[in-house]
Design an enzyme around this catalytic site. Structure first.
Site, PDB file in Angstrom:
ATOM      1  N   LEU A  21       0.928  -1.164   0.053  1.00 57.40           N
ATOM      2  CA  LEU A  21       0.097  -0.083   0.224  1.00 57.40           C
ATOM      3  C   LEU A  21       0.757   1.345  -0.016  1.00 57.40           C
ATOM      4  O   LEU A  21       0.393   2.432   0.048  1.00 57.40           O
ATOM      5  CB  LEU A  21      -0.968  -0.091   1.181  1.00 57.40           C
ATOM      6  CG  LEU A  21      -1.869  -1.036   1.116  1.00 57.40           C
ATOM      7  CD1 LEU A  21      -2.965  -1.193   2.586  1.00 57.40           C
ATOM      8  CD2 LEU A  21      -3.084  -0.842  -0.061  1.00 57.40           C
ATOM      9  N   LYS A  69      15.942  -6.203   2.075  1.00 57.32           N
ATOM     10  CA  LYS A  69      16.210  -5.402   3.044  1.00 57.32           C
ATOM     11  C   LYS A  69      17.648  -5.396   3.494  1.00 57.32           C
ATOM     12  O   LYS A  69      18.401  -4.386   4.094  1.00 57.32           O
ATOM     13  CB  LYS A  69      15.542  -5.326   4.345  1.00 57.32           C
ATOM     14  CG  LYS A  69      14.000  -4.832   3.986  1.00 57.32           C
ATOM     15  CD  LYS A  69      13.178  -4.764   5.331  1.00 57.32           C
ATOM     16  CE  LYS A  69      11.713  -4.298   5.011  1.00 57.32           C
ATOM     17  NZ  LYS A  69      10.920  -4.209   5.937  1.00 57.32           N
ATOM     18  N   ASP A 105      11.849   1.439   9.879  1.00 57.28           N
ATOM     19  CA  ASP A 105      11.113   0.354  10.491  1.00 57.28           C
ATOM     20  C   ASP A 105      11.154   0.291  11.989  1.00 57.28           C
ATOM     21  O   ASP A 105      10.301   0.199  12.949  1.00 57.28           O
ATOM     22  CB  ASP A 105      11.441  -1.075  10.141  1.00 57.28           C
ATOM     23  CG  ASP A 105      10.998  -1.276   8.624  1.00 57.28           C
ATOM     24  OD1 ASP A 105       9.896  -1.031   8.322  1.00 57.28           O
ATOM     25  OD2 ASP A 105      11.443  -2.117   8.050  1.00 57.28           O
ATOM     26  N   ASN A 151      11.362 -18.471  15.610  1.00 59.38           N
ATOM     27  CA  ASN A 151      11.373 -18.464  14.054  1.00 59.38           C
ATOM     28  C   ASN A 151      11.262 -19.913  13.596  1.00 59.38           C
ATOM     29  O   ASN A 151      11.964 -20.871  14.082  1.00 59.38           O
ATOM     30  CB  ASN A 151      12.763 -17.951  13.416  1.00 59.38           C
ATOM     31  CG  ASN A 151      12.569 -17.429  12.073  1.00 59.38           C
ATOM     32  OD1 ASN A 151      11.897 -17.060  11.573  1.00 59.38           O
ATOM     33  ND2 ASN A 151      13.528 -17.972  11.401  1.00 59.38           N
ATOM     34  N   LYS A 156      18.203 -19.442  11.491  1.00 63.81           N
ATOM     35  CA  LYS A 156      17.964 -17.916  11.210  1.00 63.81           C
ATOM     36  C   LYS A 156      17.703 -17.140  12.252  1.00 63.81           C
ATOM     37  O   LYS A 156      18.164 -16.153  12.784  1.00 63.81           O
ATOM     38  CB  LYS A 156      17.089 -17.665  10.153  1.00 63.81           C
ATOM     39  CG  LYS A 156      17.570 -17.983   8.721  1.00 63.81           C
ATOM     40  CD  LYS A 156      16.578 -17.497   7.552  1.00 63.81           C
ATOM     41  CE  LYS A 156      16.538 -18.026   6.403  1.00 63.81           C
ATOM     42  NZ  LYS A 156      15.297 -17.717   5.531  1.00 63.81           N
TER      43      LYS A 156
HETATM   44  P1  NAP Z   1      11.170 -11.273   5.626  1.00 65.18           P
HETATM   45  O1  NAP Z   1      12.496 -10.776   5.787  1.00 65.18           O
HETATM   46  O2  NAP Z   1      11.104 -12.183   4.170  1.00 65.18           O
HETATM   47  O3  NAP Z   1      11.078 -12.390   6.944  1.00 65.18           O
HETATM   48  C1  NAP Z   1       9.962 -13.068   6.988  1.00 65.18           C
HETATM   49  C2  NAP Z   1       9.842 -13.757   8.281  1.00 65.18           C
HETATM   50  O4  NAP Z   1       8.527 -14.520   8.110  1.00 65.18           O
HETATM   51  C3  NAP Z   1      10.863 -14.809   8.385  1.00 65.18           C
HETATM   52  O5  NAP Z   1      11.103 -15.023   9.643  1.00 65.18           O
HETATM   53  C4  NAP Z   1      10.453 -16.140   7.937  1.00 65.18           C
HETATM   54  O6  NAP Z   1      10.884 -17.386   8.453  1.00 65.18           O
HETATM   55  C5  NAP Z   1       9.005 -16.106   8.410  1.00 65.18           C
HETATM   56  N1  NAP Z   1       7.692 -16.815   7.603  1.00 65.18           N
HETATM   57  C6  NAP Z   1       7.682 -16.830   6.123  1.00 65.18           C
HETATM   58  N2  NAP Z   1       6.758 -17.443   5.910  1.00 65.18           N
HETATM   59  C7  NAP Z   1       6.513 -18.276   6.808  1.00 65.18           C
HETATM   60  C8  NAP Z   1       5.541 -19.312   7.208  1.00 65.18           C
HETATM   61  N3  NAP Z   1       4.806 -19.924   6.122  1.00 65.18           N
HETATM   62  N4  NAP Z   1       5.503 -19.942   8.511  1.00 65.18           N
HETATM   63  C9  NAP Z   1       6.317 -19.302   9.281  1.00 65.18           C
HETATM   64  N5  NAP Z   1       7.268 -18.212   9.098  1.00 65.18           N
HETATM   65  C10 NAP Z   1       7.317 -17.628   8.030  1.00 65.18           C
HETATM   66  O7  NAP Z   1       9.906 -10.309   5.498  1.00 65.18           O
HETATM   67  P2  NAP Z   1       9.846  -8.986   6.351  1.00 65.18           P
HETATM   68  O8  NAP Z   1      10.447  -7.785   5.519  1.00 65.18           O
HETATM   69  O9  NAP Z   1      10.390  -9.219   7.976  1.00 65.18           O
HETATM   70  O10 NAP Z   1       8.411  -8.744   6.309  1.00 65.18           O
HETATM   71  C11 NAP Z   1       7.547  -9.792   7.303  1.00 65.18           C
HETATM   72  C12 NAP Z   1       6.001  -9.048   7.141  1.00 65.18           C
HETATM   73  O11 NAP Z   1       5.932  -7.840   7.874  1.00 65.18           O
HETATM   74  C13 NAP Z   1       5.309  -9.125   5.825  1.00 65.18           C
HETATM   75  O12 NAP Z   1       4.241  -9.365   5.788  1.00 65.18           O
HETATM   76  C14 NAP Z   1       5.370  -7.435   5.610  1.00 65.18           C
HETATM   77  O13 NAP Z   1       4.341  -7.062   4.840  1.00 65.18           O
HETATM   78  C15 NAP Z   1       5.276  -7.072   7.093  1.00 65.18           C
HETATM   79  N6  NAP Z   1       5.830  -5.596   7.187  1.00 65.18           N
HETATM   80  C16 NAP Z   1       5.051  -4.817   7.758  1.00 65.18           C
HETATM   81  C17 NAP Z   1       5.545  -3.604   7.930  1.00 65.18           C
HETATM   82  C18 NAP Z   1       4.747  -2.370   8.542  1.00 65.18           C
HETATM   83  O14 NAP Z   1       5.031  -1.113   8.523  1.00 65.18           O
HETATM   84  N7  NAP Z   1       3.453  -2.808   9.086  1.00 65.18           N
HETATM   85  C19 NAP Z   1       6.798  -3.203   7.990  1.00 65.18           C
HETATM   86  C20 NAP Z   1       7.628  -4.111   7.369  1.00 65.18           C
HETATM   87  C21 NAP Z   1       7.134  -5.580   7.311  1.00 65.18           C
HETATM   88  P3  NAP Z   1      12.081 -18.238   7.902  1.00 65.18           P
HETATM   89  O15 NAP Z   1      13.159 -17.566   8.380  1.00 65.18           O
HETATM   90  O16 NAP Z   1      11.846 -19.464   8.354  1.00 65.18           O
HETATM   91  O17 NAP Z   1      12.077 -18.252   6.419  1.00 65.18           O
END
Ligand code: NAP
Length: 263
Positions: A21, A69, A105, A151, A156
């Site tokens: 968004l 990131k 963030d 996690n 990780k």
């Molecule tokens: P990321 O770096 O790709 O990290 C994803 C995390 O989620 C990892 O710990 C991963 O675990 C885990 N994960 C992914 N799929 C999974 C599953 N099916 N089951 C269990 N764990 C799972 O992503 P990110 O940048 O941290 O973002 C994560 C989320 O936060 C996204 O939905 C994003 O839209 C949201 N977000 C929101 C904001 C906000 O301002 N509100 C800001 C940033 C991000 P593994 O290590 O096992 O792969």
């Protein structure tokens, strides 16, 4: 929106990125304060080409989302101290051809929690160990919280706890933790898979605070369950708006129109 020869270009890179968004929020903000700029979504994996393109065109600023990131850091000219400490960049500023990485963030998450929960000495469980978790864990530790990370991929999670100096609990044992604050940072529960919920209900005790950083949907299954069990809930929109507002200020030096951005 009027586009002409003076229109400046901003955007977001990620893979995938179409759920974001940020284009809606930033374009609305540019229009609200009268800045001649557009913000687009670029679904890409090629960070070298992105950073070269940012300099060549030039693109004034870029948001960075999953999974870039951490890897983007190798392609930047400089890092703000906080981004360097955290090891994660969600914002790039093109400063006269030099690309500087920032992290908004961490402060966005703190602003979302501000006034709702005391952080000092608070037992906090962070679910996930990706880029967002890294920033939030760092911010909570800086505020004096006692942080434990869980996690899906234990290696990780352990690597992050080692880097930040916090505790680790295996994914299948997260219900062994007595957390006063839970921050959910995985994509589980995000649209379209809105029935997913990574957290066992047994740890959702009355009176604790549960923040889910997913913002689509605004009220995730986890938050609905937490609310029904008497927890204070914080949705992902607040963090999203605050991290975006700080990006807006870094790019434009203009006060961000917070209310418009939240709407
Ligand atoms: P990321 O770096 O790709 O990290 C994803 C995390 O989620 C990892 O710990 C991963 O675990 C885990 N994960 C992914 N799929 C999974 C599953 N099916 N089951 C269990 N764990 C799972 O992503 P990110 O940048 O941290 O973002 C994560 C989320 O936060 C996204 O939905 C994003 O839209 C949201 N977000 C929101 C904001 C906000 O301002 N509100 C800001 C940033 C991000 P593994 O290590 O096992 O792969």
């Amino acid at each position: 929106m009027k586009i002409d020869q003076y229109t400046e270009l901003y955007g977001i890179i990620g893979y995938p990125v179409r759920h974001s968004l940020s284009p809606l929020m930033h374009n609305t903000a540019f229009e609200a304060v009268g800045i001649n700029a557009v913000y687009l979504a670029f679904e890409t994996r090629d960070l070298k080409a992105v950073t070269e393109g940012m300099k060549a065109l030039p693109i004034k600023g870029m948001s960075v989302t999953t999974p870039h990131k951490i890897r983007i850091i190798d392609h930047l000219d400089d890092l703000h101290a906080l981004a360097s400490q955290i090891g994660s960049v969600n914002t790039v500023v093109n400063h006269d051809g030099r690309l500087i990485g920032f992290n908004t963030d961490a402060s966005g998450a703190l602003r979302a929690l501000e006034g709702k929960v005391r952080l000092e000495d608070t037992h906090s469980l962070i679910v996930g160990a990706g880029g967002a978790a890294r920033s939030i864990a760092f911010a909570l530790k800086e505020m004096g919280a006692i942080v434990t990370i869980t996690n899906r991929t234990a290696s990780k999670g352990k690597a992050l706890t080692k880097a930040l100096g916090c505790g680790f609990v295996p994914w299948e044992k997260m219900d062994h933790i007595e957390a006063e604050l839970i921050v959910q940072t995985t994509p589980l529960g995000m649209a379209p898979d809105i029935n997913a919920c990574p957290i066992p209900v047994s740890i959702l005790k009355p009176g604790i605070t549960v923040m889910d950083i997913i913002y689509n949907p605004r009220c995730t299954r986890l938050l609905r369950l937490a609310q029904s069990r008497g927890c204070q809930i914080i949705d992902g929109v607040s963090m999203f708006v605050h991290q975006g507002a700080e990006q807006f200020r870094l790019w434009t030096n203009v006060d961000p129109p917070l209310r418009v951005m939240e709407e």
